[in-house]
Scaffold this active site. Structure first.
Site, PDB file in Angstrom:
ATOM      1  CB  CYS A 183       1.939  -0.489  -5.028  1.00 55.82           C
ATOM      2  SG  CYS A 183       0.993   0.989  -5.471  1.00 55.82           S
ATOM      3  CB  CYS A 193       1.046   5.465   0.279  1.00 57.92           C
ATOM      4  SG  CYS A 193       2.212   5.827  -1.049  1.00 57.92           S
ATOM      5  CG  ASN A 194       3.466  -0.603  -0.085  1.00 59.65           C
ATOM      6  OD1 ASN A 194       3.944  -1.480   0.603  1.00 59.65           O
ATOM      7  ND2 ASN A 194       2.231  -0.663  -0.548  1.00 59.65           N
ATOM      8  CB  THR A 195       5.915   5.240  -2.388  1.00 54.19           C
ATOM      9  OG1 THR A 195       5.808   4.240  -3.401  1.00 54.19           O
ATOM     10  CG2 THR A 195       7.050   6.180  -2.736  1.00 54.19           C
ATOM     11  CG  HIS A 200      -2.683   2.629  -6.580  1.00 56.07           C
ATOM     12  ND1 HIS A 200      -2.047   3.362  -5.610  1.00 56.07           N
ATOM     13  CD2 HIS A 200      -3.456   3.514  -7.270  1.00 56.07           C
ATOM     14  CE1 HIS A 200      -2.408   4.644  -5.721  1.00 56.07           C
ATOM     15  NE2 HIS A 200      -3.259   4.752  -6.717  1.00 56.07           N
ATOM     16  CG  ASP A 253      -2.558   5.594  -1.680  1.00 51.46           C
ATOM     17  OD1 ASP A 253      -1.324   5.461  -1.600  1.00 51.46           O
ATOM     18  OD2 ASP A 253      -3.218   5.157  -2.641  1.00 51.46           O
ATOM     19  CB  SER A 254       0.232   8.512  -3.947  1.00 52.92           C
ATOM     20  OG  SER A 254       0.194   7.150  -4.332  1.00 52.92           O
ATOM     21  CE1 TYR A 267       1.770  11.557  -3.294  1.00 51.16           C
ATOM     22  CE2 TYR A 267       2.222  10.466  -1.204  1.00 51.16           C
ATOM     23  CZ  TYR A 267       1.554  11.433  -1.924  1.00 51.16           C
ATOM     24  OH  TYR A 267       0.683  12.273  -1.282  1.00 51.16           O
ATOM     25  N   GLY A 268       5.716   7.104  -6.328  1.00 52.91           N
ATOM     26  CA  GLY A 268       6.859   6.220  -6.565  1.00 52.91           C
ATOM     27  C   GLY A 268       7.940   6.777  -7.473  1.00 52.91           C
TER      28      GLY A 268
END
Length: 258
Positions: free
Chosen positions: A183, A74-76, A185, A11-12, A43-44
């Protein structure tokens, strides 16, 4: 044996540990390696090309470490890079997308809110996902600043409360009855969010669904680990203190340049 190799997760930053928790809970015998690319968070706000390059860098490292499967927590990264990752690498990938379907399907007001990063909301994958629910009003909100505050260990700060109020009040006014956290997070903000939202608004994230999909892939394609005691390994490319705190200081966190 191949099935005793670890599951790789990246993940970011520290947010994907919300996904790791669900995987570890469902599959406690599986060894996991987690990469927190906090140096490059969030990352977004990056371009699609940058997100793909960072996702490939993380994937290369997890493959070097012998992983049998990679979870893009990570969604992005999922919405911008998973197509390219699957095309380049001969290893199963599991992505994470906003849980739009259960929210839209169950909404009684036919209005749902989605709190996500800019990179997720402008992605082609997200656009295609919402096209299936044209009868549902979707209130989108970019969570500017939220990831940075979480990465800095400021989950309960006054600034966080102020930002969440400004993002959620318009959704409440629009009569949403589901809030989708887009996200990895953001599940760490649920206690804060719960204080702001009326009780009837339900909060959905993707962690449990990702864990179930991981189990399915292992069951049908790879096989489960035969080990019974697998301590997870966590790597970060910044100061490990916040990641240690998110993990309640239960695990060692290794600082590594990647």
């Amino acid at each position: 044996m191949n099935n005793n190799k670890p599951i790789g997760i990246f993940d970011s930053g520290i947010g994907g540990t919300s996904i790791w928790r669900e995987i570890n809970h469902l599959l406690p015998n599986e060894k996991t390696i987690y990469l927190a690319d906090s140096k490059n968070a969030p990352y977004g706000q990056k371009s699609k090309e940058e997100i793909i390059a960072l996702s490939m860098k993380n994937t290369d490292l997890l493959i070097e470490m012998g992983c049998k499967l990679i979870v893009v927590a990570c969604n992005t990264a999922t919405t911008n890079a998973i197509k390219e990752l699957r095309a380049k690498y001969d290893i199963p990938f599991i992505g994470i997308e906003p849980a739009i379907k259960p929210a839209a399907t169950n909404s009684k007001t036919q209005t749902i809110g989605i709190l996500a990063t800019q990179g997720t909301l402008i992605s082609e994958l997200f656009y295609n996902a919402i096209q299936k629910f044209k009868n549902t009003k979707i209130v989108e909100q970019v969570g500017h600043g939220l990831v940075q505050l979480i990465e800095n260990g400021e989950i309960n700060s006054a600034e966080m409360t102020e930002l969440l109020q400004s993002y959620l009040q318009p959704m409440i006014a629009a009569n949403i009855d589901y809030l989708v956290l887009g996200c990895s997070h953001y599940p760490y903000l649920i206690p804060q969010i719960r204080k702001i939202l009326p009780e009837h608004i339900q909060i959905i994230d993707s962690g449990e669904a990702v864990a179930k999909q991981t189990k399915n892939i292992l069951q049908n394609k790879i096989g489960f680990s035969s080990h019974t005691n697998n301590t997870p390994v966590f790597y970060t490319n910044t100061n490990p203190i916040v990641l240690k705190e998110i993990l309640e200081n239960k695990y060692e966190v290794i600082e590594k340049d990647f």
